[in-house]
Design an enzyme around this catalytic site. Structure first.
Site, short mmCIF file in Angstrom:
data_model
loop_
_atom_site.label_atom_id
_atom_site.label_comp_id
_atom_site.label_asym_id
_atom_site.label_seq_id
_atom_site.Cartn_x
_atom_site.Cartn_y
_atom_site.Cartn_z
N ASN A 11 0.86 -1.19 0.00
CA ASN A 11 0.00 0.00 0.00
C ASN A 11 0.89 1.23 0.00
O ASN A 11 1.75 1.37 0.89
CB ASN A 11 -0.86 0.05 1.26
CG ASN A 11 -2.16 -0.68 1.14
OD1 ASN A 11 -2.65 -1.20 2.12
ND2 ASN A 11 -2.77 -0.72 -0.03
N ASN A 72 -8.68 8.62 0.41
CA ASN A 72 -8.51 7.54 -0.56
C ASN A 72 -8.10 8.12 -1.91
O ASN A 72 -8.22 9.33 -2.15
CB ASN A 72 -9.82 6.77 -0.73
CG ASN A 72 -10.19 6.00 0.51
OD1 ASN A 72 -9.38 5.26 1.07
ND2 ASN A 72 -11.43 6.15 0.95
N CYS A 81 -7.04 3.76 8.15
CA CYS A 81 -6.27 2.93 7.21
C CYS A 81 -5.13 2.30 8.00
O CYS A 81 -4.29 3.02 8.55
CB CYS A 81 -5.73 3.76 6.05
SG CYS A 81 -4.65 2.84 4.94
N GLY A 82 -5.10 0.98 8.06
CA GLY A 82 -4.11 0.29 8.88
C GLY A 82 -2.68 0.49 8.41
O GLY A 82 -1.80 0.91 9.17
N ASN A 83 -2.41 0.18 7.15
CA ASN A 83 -1.05 0.34 6.64
C ASN A 83 -0.67 1.81 6.54
O ASN A 83 0.49 2.18 6.73
CB ASN A 83 -0.91 -0.35 5.28
CG ASN A 83 -0.87 -1.86 5.40
OD1 ASN A 83 -0.35 -2.39 6.38
ND2 ASN A 83 -1.42 -2.56 4.42
N ASN A 189 -15.50 -2.67 2.29
CA ASN A 189 -14.33 -3.30 1.70
C ASN A 189 -14.60 -4.81 1.66
O ASN A 189 -15.34 -5.33 2.50
CB ASN A 189 -13.08 -3.02 2.54
CG ASN A 189 -12.78 -1.54 2.65
OD1 ASN A 189 -12.23 -0.94 1.75
ND2 ASN A 189 -13.15 -0.92 3.78
N ARG A 208 -12.64 -0.23 -0.92
CA ARG A 208 -13.55 0.90 -1.12
C ARG A 208 -12.73 2.18 -1.13
O ARG A 208 -11.83 2.35 -0.33
CB ARG A 208 -14.55 0.92 0.06
CG ARG A 208 -15.59 1.99 0.03
CD ARG A 208 -16.36 2.05 1.35
NE ARG A 208 -15.52 2.52 2.45
CZ ARG A 208 -15.99 2.94 3.61
NH1 ARG A 208 -17.30 2.94 3.85
NH2 ARG A 208 -15.17 3.34 4.57
N CYS A 217 -3.94 -4.53 2.48
CA CYS A 217 -4.88 -3.69 3.23
C CYS A 217 -4.74 -4.05 4.70
O CYS A 217 -5.04 -5.18 5.10
CB CYS A 217 -6.31 -3.92 2.75
SG CYS A 217 -7.54 -2.98 3.70
N GLY A 218 -4.29 -3.10 5.50
CA GLY A 218 -4.04 -3.37 6.91
C GLY A 218 -5.29 -3.67 7.70
O GLY A 218 -5.35 -4.65 8.46
N THR A 219 -6.32 -2.82 7.56
CA THR A 219 -7.56 -3.06 8.30
C THR A 219 -8.27 -4.31 7.77
O THR A 219 -8.96 -5.00 8.52
CB THR A 219 -8.50 -1.85 8.21
OG1 THR A 219 -8.69 -1.48 6.83
CG2 THR A 219 -7.94 -0.66 8.98
#
Length: 277
Positions: A11, A72, A81-83, A189, A208, A217-219
């Site tokens: 990401n 986004n 956003c995790g990452n 997502n 998304r 995607c971290g989350t």
């Protein structure tokens, strides 16, 4: 305008120090909205290109180190956003905005981050909620049974076998589920996940806001780890997730607390040319 690009497990994000509100003043001069600015900046081939833009801003609560505004690639704001949070934490540490142990503010809530070494960053995500099991979604591509959880942003997790994961058209199927009426109006997502022989999990995600499959995607990885553990697919509360980029993310679940750990890379730093606008 000085920009820095980081990537976490595939990401990639453009990060800008906006603690003096400089960015909004500049884009006003350009005659753009923040959404138009982000969309243009994230365009592949004709611009910098990224999955999102992160503005580092002053914390509203003085006990925290900073706040962020996350966008986004399509210009829409996102809760979390995790990452991106791992990359933002490393940026803040390297710019002397924050120490190794960091607390910062997002729309989803406060995020704790820890700089583990020169590249690895561990974040404690906001508590997950709204877990729903065994939801059936009918689409033109078939019926898919999955499990919903919000890890700061909404995620639908579908477990498949490895062959199906490899051959799945994530763009088409993911889009059909993302916009399904069940998840209206905000959408979701979508994650397709397969357990490997060694007990880790491979994941492919339709994001998304990016509106396509991303390398990680971290989350989404957190949502996979949570469901794998709660559904008994993982005997351990520490779940290894292999992203499409091939990098490993480690998810740890402790009651309602979720931790995301993995590598980050500083890609480049430089002055943005306004010619792209």
């Amino acid at each position: 305008m000085l920009i820095t690009k980081y990537q976490g497990s595939g990401n990639d994000f453009i990060i800008i120090d906006n603690r003096d509100n400089f960015v909004y003043k500049e884009i006003e001069k350009l005659g753009l909205s923040i959404n138009e600015f982000v969309r243009k900046l994230c365009e592949q081939h004709t611009s910098v290109g990224a999955d999102g833009v992160i503005l580092i801003e002053k914390a509203r609560n003085t006990k925290n180190h900073f706040s962020w505004a996350f966008f986004n690639a399509d210009g829409s704001a996102a809760e979390m956003c995790g990452n991106g949070s791992r990359c933002a934490a490393r940026f803040a540490y390297e710019k002397d905005i924050a120490p190794k142990d960091i607390v910062f503010e997002t729309i989803a809530g406060e995020i704790e981050a820890h700089i583990m070494d020169s590249k690895r960053v561990k974040v404690q995500l906001t508590p997950y909620h709204s877990h729903q099991k065994n939801i059936e979604i009918k689409t033109e591509y078939g019926t898919f049974k999955g499990h919903f959880v919000n890890t700061g942003v909404p995620h639908f997790v579908i477990f498949v076998d490895e062959d199906e994961l490899d051959n799945l058209d994530v763009e088409k199927v993911g889009r059909a589920i993302r916009y399904h009426e069940y998840f209206a109006p905000k959408g979701t997502n979508v994650n397709f996940v397969a357990k490997t022989k060694n007990g880790s999990f491979r994941i492919r995600t339709y994001e998304r806001g990016v509106e396509g499959e991303t390398l990680a995607c971290g989350t989404g990885s957190a949502a996979c780890g949570i469901n794998a553990y709660l559904l008994g697919l993982s005997a351990s509360n520490i779940v290894d997730i292999i992203t499409k980029s091939g990098e490993l993310l480690k998810i740890t679940i402790e009651n309602d607390k979720v931790f995301l750990e993995g590598p980050t890379t500083k890609v480049f730093e430089g002055m943005l040319s306004y010619e792209i606008f």
